[in-house]
Design an enzyme around this catalytic site. Structure first.
Site, mmCIF file in Angstrom:
data_model
loop_
_atom_site.group_PDB
_atom_site.id
_atom_site.type_symbol
_atom_site.label_atom_id
_atom_site.label_comp_id
_atom_site.label_asym_id
_atom_site.label_seq_id
_atom_site.Cartn_x
_atom_site.Cartn_y
_atom_site.Cartn_z
ATOM 1 N N LEU A 1 22.957 9.659 35.411
ATOM 2 C CA LEU A 1 21.511 9.770 35.279
ATOM 3 C C LEU A 1 20.751 9.886 36.593
ATOM 4 C CD1 LEU A 1 21.038 7.313 32.299
ATOM 5 C CD2 LEU A 1 21.476 9.764 32.283
ATOM 6 N N ASP B 1 18.502 19.352 35.101
ATOM 7 C CA ASP B 1 18.909 20.141 33.939
ATOM 8 C C ASP B 1 18.687 21.639 34.095
ATOM 9 O OD1 ASP B 1 19.672 17.780 32.666
ATOM 10 O OD2 ASP B 1 17.633 17.429 31.972
ATOM 11 N N ASN C 1 32.375 10.370 27.367
ATOM 12 C CA ASN C 1 32.763 11.677 27.911
ATOM 13 C C ASN C 1 33.790 11.527 29.025
ATOM 14 O OD1 ASN C 1 31.192 14.159 26.802
ATOM 15 N ND2 ASN C 1 29.718 12.473 26.829
ATOM 16 N N HIS D 1 24.517 18.358 29.073
ATOM 17 C CA HIS D 1 23.232 17.873 28.577
ATOM 18 C C HIS D 1 23.265 17.917 27.047
ATOM 19 C CE1 HIS D 1 19.050 16.804 28.889
ATOM 20 N NE2 HIS D 1 18.824 17.651 27.907
ATOM 21 N N GLY E 1 30.415 6.000 28.889
ATOM 22 C CA GLY E 1 31.630 6.632 29.396
ATOM 23 C C GLY E 1 32.520 7.291 28.360
HETATM 24 C C1 GAR Z 1 26.002 12.075 26.643
HETATM 25 O O1 GAR Z 1 25.496 12.384 25.372
HETATM 26 C C2 GAR Z 1 25.539 13.084 27.675
HETATM 27 O O2 GAR Z 1 25.427 14.381 27.138
HETATM 28 C C3 GAR Z 1 24.189 12.531 28.032
HETATM 29 O O3 GAR Z 1 24.368 11.143 28.088
HETATM 30 C C4 GAR Z 1 25.383 10.772 27.151
HETATM 31 C C5 GAR Z 1 26.371 9.903 27.869
HETATM 32 O O4 GAR Z 1 27.308 9.337 26.979
HETATM 33 N N1 GAR Z 1 23.737 13.078 29.282
HETATM 34 C C6 GAR Z 1 22.453 13.267 29.560
HETATM 35 O O5 GAR Z 1 21.566 12.969 28.798
HETATM 36 C C7 GAR Z 1 22.184 13.901 30.931
HETATM 37 N N2 GAR Z 1 20.830 14.331 31.017
HETATM 38 P P1 GAR Z 1 28.663 8.735 27.517
HETATM 39 O O6 GAR Z 1 28.317 7.801 28.666
HETATM 40 O O7 GAR Z 1 29.239 7.981 26.354
HETATM 41 O O8 GAR Z 1 29.548 9.863 27.967
#
Ligand code: GAR
Length: 200
Positions: free
Chosen positions: A88, A148, A17, A107, A15
């Site tokens: 996901l 994606d 982001n 992504h 989390g």
């Molecule tokens: C992030 O790096 C995001 O870009 C990636 O998962 C991570 C989540 O981090 N997303 C993907 O790979 C989608 N295909 P977070 O939970 O700390 O935000």
């Protein structure tokens, strides 16, 4: 006062982001994070939401596909945009239809490279490092019903040093995500120009 555009964030994990987006809009007041929805009970994003004072709701992945309770919830809360932040699961068609061109994803690679089923989080960075790539980056895009894919809104790049590990790359990507995801969401919602990528 005009009603601010309402955002629902969907997340599955840590989390970072989600937190950065929530903090950005708490400061900028151009849109509002209405709710954070998550599909893994133990996801740390729930704790972050609590600390931020934002309502968070857990839902079961299976039910996400079996009924449209989440859509009804979003409608009842007046949600205008969905932002995926480390989410996901594949977004079901009923949500895509209810929010056409209004669901954004990030992504952690330069799509169309290193995307698709199974390509998420550290798996992406490990694949990029294993292929001795010299650069990677982030892609922020509108989603469609494929993994994606969909219209790209923004990309930012980072260089990879020969000695960089997948963890080193993940750290570089997280910095890009922090710098760009919130303002790109804002520009998309407001219809203003996308931020310019700063040289790094
Ligand atoms: C992030 O790096 C995001 O870009 C990636 O998962 C991570 C989540 O981090 N997303 C993907 O790979 C989608 N295909 P977070 O939970 O700390 O935000």
């Amino acid at each position: 006062m005009n009603r601010k555009p309402q955002i629902a964030i969907f997340a599955s994990g840590n989390g970072t982001n989600a937190q950065q987006i929530a903090e950005y809009f708490a400061e900028h007041q151009t849109a509002e994070v209405n709710i954070i929805l998550y599909n893994r009970k133990e996801a740390y994003v729930a704790t972050r939401a609590k600390n931020l004072g934002i309502e968070a709701l857990y839902f079961k992945s299976k039910e996400f596909y079996e009924n449209d309770a989440i859509l009804q919830l979003l409608k009842s809360r007046g949600v205008d945009y969905i932002v995926l932040a480390g989410f996901l699961l594949k977004v079901p068609d009923y949500l895509l239809e209810a929010y056409p061109e209004r669901i954004i994803n990030i992504h952690p690679a330069l799509l169309p490279n290193y995307g698709g089923k199974g390509m998420f989080g550290m798996h992406v960075h490990e694949a990029v490092i294993a292929n001795h790539e010299k650069q990677s980056g982030i892609t922020i895009h509108i989603i469609d019903n494929r993994y994606d894919c969909g219209t790209t809104l923004f990309q930012a790049h980072c260089t990879i040093a020969p000695e960089d590990s997948a963890d080193d790359l993940a750290a570089k990507i997280h910095l890009l995500e922090k710098a760009y995801y919130p303002p790109v969401i804002e520009a998309f919602i407001l219809g203003t120009p996308m931020p310019k990528e700063q040289n790094n």
